[in-house]
Design an enzyme around this catalytic site. Structure first.
Site, PDB file in Angstrom:
ATOM      1  CG  HIS A  23       5.605  -5.733   4.597  1.00  0.00           C
ATOM      2  ND1 HIS A  23       6.491  -5.470   3.530  1.00  0.00           N
ATOM      3  CD2 HIS A  23       5.954  -5.156   5.481  1.00  0.00           C
ATOM      4  CE1 HIS A  23       7.222  -4.276   4.023  1.00  0.00           C
ATOM      5  NE2 HIS A  23       6.768  -4.197   5.161  1.00  0.00           N
ATOM      6  CD  GLU A  26       4.352  -6.865   0.875  1.00  0.00           C
ATOM      7  OE1 GLU A  26       5.335  -7.388   0.930  1.00  0.00           O
ATOM      8  OE2 GLU A  26       4.133  -5.647   1.267  1.00  0.00           O
ATOM      9  NE  ARG A  65       4.075  -1.852   5.038  1.00  0.00           N
ATOM     10  CZ  ARG A  65       4.524  -2.083   3.701  1.00  0.00           C
ATOM     11  NH1 ARG A  65       4.238  -2.664   2.885  1.00  0.00           N
ATOM     12  NH2 ARG A  65       5.997  -1.531   3.514  1.00  0.00           N
ATOM     13  CG  ASN A  72      11.435  -4.474   4.763  1.00  0.00           C
ATOM     14  OD1 ASN A  72      12.325  -5.028   5.195  1.00  0.00           O
ATOM     15  ND2 ASN A  72      11.476  -4.406   3.320  1.00  0.00           N
ATOM     16  NE  ARG A  73      10.312   1.620   5.128  1.00  0.00           N
ATOM     17  CZ  ARG A  73      10.089   0.655   4.242  1.00  0.00           C
ATOM     18  NH1 ARG A  73      10.394  -0.489   4.352  1.00  0.00           N
ATOM     19  NH2 ARG A  73       9.367   1.069   2.990  1.00  0.00           N
ATOM     20  CG  HIS A 118       8.850  -7.472   0.121  1.00  0.00           C
ATOM     21  ND1 HIS A 118       8.151  -6.769   1.482  1.00  0.00           N
ATOM     22  CD2 HIS A 118      10.176  -7.866   0.712  1.00  0.00           C
ATOM     23  CE1 HIS A 118       9.168  -6.722   2.513  1.00  0.00           C
ATOM     24  NE2 HIS A 118      10.092  -7.377   1.998  1.00  0.00           N
ATOM     25  NE  ARG A 170      16.007  -5.840   0.690  1.00  0.00           N
ATOM     26  CZ  ARG A 170      14.757  -5.314   0.640  1.00  0.00           C
ATOM     27  NH1 ARG A 170      13.898  -6.171   1.297  1.00  0.00           N
ATOM     28  NH2 ARG A 170      14.559  -4.182   0.123  1.00  0.00           N
ATOM     29  CD  GLU A 180       7.876  -5.129  -3.573  1.00  0.00           C
ATOM     30  OE1 GLU A 180       6.952  -5.691  -3.404  1.00  0.00           O
ATOM     31  OE2 GLU A 180       8.566  -4.475  -2.769  1.00  0.00           O
ATOM     32  CE1 TYR A 290       6.174   1.292   0.530  1.00  0.00           C
ATOM     33  CE2 TYR A 290       6.483   1.804  -1.750  1.00  0.00           C
ATOM     34  CZ  TYR A 290       6.828   1.165  -0.500  1.00  0.00           C
ATOM     35  OH  TYR A 290       7.682   0.069  -0.631  1.00  0.00           O
TER      36      TYR A 290
HETATM   37  C1  LIG Z   1       5.247  -2.824  -0.960  1.00  0.00           C
HETATM   38  C2  LIG Z   1       6.705  -3.019  -0.155  1.00  0.00           C
HETATM   39  O1  LIG Z   1       6.311  -3.329   0.922  1.00  0.00           O
HETATM   40  N1  LIG Z   1       7.707  -2.712  -0.326  1.00  0.00           N
HETATM   41  C3  LIG Z   1       8.954  -2.914   0.485  1.00  0.00           C
HETATM   42  C4  LIG Z   1       9.979  -2.753  -0.601  1.00  0.00           C
HETATM   43  C5  LIG Z   1      11.311  -3.449   0.008  1.00  0.00           C
HETATM   44  O2  LIG Z   1      11.300  -4.316   0.460  1.00  0.00           O
HETATM   45  O3  LIG Z   1      12.519  -2.842  -0.018  1.00  0.00           O
HETATM   46  C6  LIG Z   1       8.957  -2.062   1.546  1.00  0.00           C
HETATM   47  O4  LIG Z   1       8.397  -1.025   1.601  1.00  0.00           O
HETATM   48  O5  LIG Z   1       9.470  -2.459   2.499  1.00  0.00           O
HETATM   49 ZN   LIG Z   2       6.629  -5.695   1.400  1.00  0.00          ZN
END
Ligand SMILES: CC(=O)N[C@@H](CC(=O)O)C(=O)O
Ligand SMILES: [Zn+2]
Length: 315
Positions: A23, A26, A65, A72-73, A118, A170, A180, A290
């Site tokens: 992100h 961060e 972000r 990260n998804r 993060h 990851r 985090e 979020y």
């Molecule tokens: C605030 C944030 O970005 N948290 C991460 C948590 C993680 O890396 O599992 C996310 O939502 O991807």
């Molecule tokens: Zn993050």
């Protein structure tokens, strides 16, 4: 992999990566990884390779972000096998590239360990995020890091859940570890937060080195917080948020929330209590990123995991 009593012999970790900028806003992770790219001496350890890497350089450049979609998804089988095309969202093609460099996800050639750095606006302190309750090596590492950090505490968030688990950057590694640290507003650097992150990485790398060099880690237990639910903000009939995190809950990440405790305060002054039937442990409370995910906080439950002893296999 052989098992003997409650010990396991596991291969040495030869390739480790440290991701920052998954992100782009961060900043502790971005800053540390950029520093380590310039000068690797702080993270070098004998006997294995450690690669610092900025995962979303375009988002870092814009201090946002993500560009098109949350990296990260993005590490789903579908995305990783999508045909290359100009039309792919930036993060999807980037995920494919990262999968080529550090994976392929789920294969023997994948990196052994990836730490992904993060920051959160939530008051979570130092947190390690694991995907599996069965990974004795990661759990031993967590145990080691927690002890090394005393008197500072470092919670473990377990994202092992049939629907709430996500395809993180990851996850291309054999052993994914999320780091985090908060509270830190996105786009800013807080010295205390950056320092905690740096300490976690130092101790985690020490652990890998000791493990590779033959140190035996005896069976232990680790307390973890397992994700069980995602809680959205209360909304009006148009779908707009109609309440905020209650001041009694704000900043109380990892603290017990009991049935009847204040959870939200509506904009017209009404308290909404938690109505579950048992004590839970909220975290990621009021995380800025979020709001778009319709998530006010996540609910976790505390568990104690038993962890096997480990030693490196001599093969
Ligand atoms: C605030 C944030 O970005 N948290 C991460 C948590 C993680 O890396 O599992 C996310 O939502 O991807
Ligand atoms: Zn993050």
């Amino acid at each position: 992999m052989t098992s003997c009593h409650n010990y396991e012999s596991l291969p040495a970790a030869r390739r480790v990566a440290i991701f920052g900028g998954t992100h782009g806003n961060e900043m502790s992770g971005v800053t540390l990884v950029n520093q380590w790219i310039k000068n690797e001496t702080e993270i070098q350890r004998p006997g294995f390779q450690i690669k610092p890497f900025i995962t979303n350089p375009r988002a870092v450049e814009k201090c946002t972000r993500y560009i098109d979609t949350d990296l990260n998804r993005a590490f789903t089988t579908e995305n990783l096998s999508a045909e290359k095309s100009e039309d792919l969202p930036y993060e999807v093609s980037r995920a494919q590239e990262i999968n080529r460099l550090f994976g392929p996800k789920g294969s023997q050639e994948a990196y052994d360990v990836i730490f992904d750095l993060h920051n959160t606006t939530s008051n979570m302190g130092g947190t390690l995020i694991l995907e599996s309750s069965k990974d004795d090596c990661n759990l031993q590492m967590v145990h080691y890091v927690q002890n090394a950090l005393i008197p500072m505490s470092c919670s473990v968030l377990l994202t092992e859940h049939p629907t709430l688990k996500y395809a993180a950057s990851r996850s291309v590694a054999k052993r994914p570890v999320g780091v985090e640290v908060g509270p830190q507003p996105h786009g800013t650097i807080r010295g205390d937060v950056l320092d905690t992150m740096k300490k976690i990485i130092k101790h985690a790398l020490d652990f890998i080195q000791l493990f590779n060099e033959g140190k035996e880690f005896s069976p232990c237990t680790v307390d973890v917080y397992r994700i069980t639910e995602s809680v959205d903000y209360p909304r009006d009939k148009d779908g707009n948020i109609s309440a905020m995190i209650h001041t009694d809950l704000q900043d109380r990440d990892w603290q017990a929330l009991n049935p009847g405790d204040p959870m939200f305060l509506t904009f017209d002054g009404r308290t909404i209590p938690y109505e579950g039937d048992s004590t839970v442990y909220p975290t990621f409370i009021n995380e800025a990123a979020y709001y778009e995910k319709q998530q006010a906080f996540v609910i976790t439950r505390k568990e104690t995991l038993t962890v096997k002893g480990i030693r490196v296999s001599q093969a």
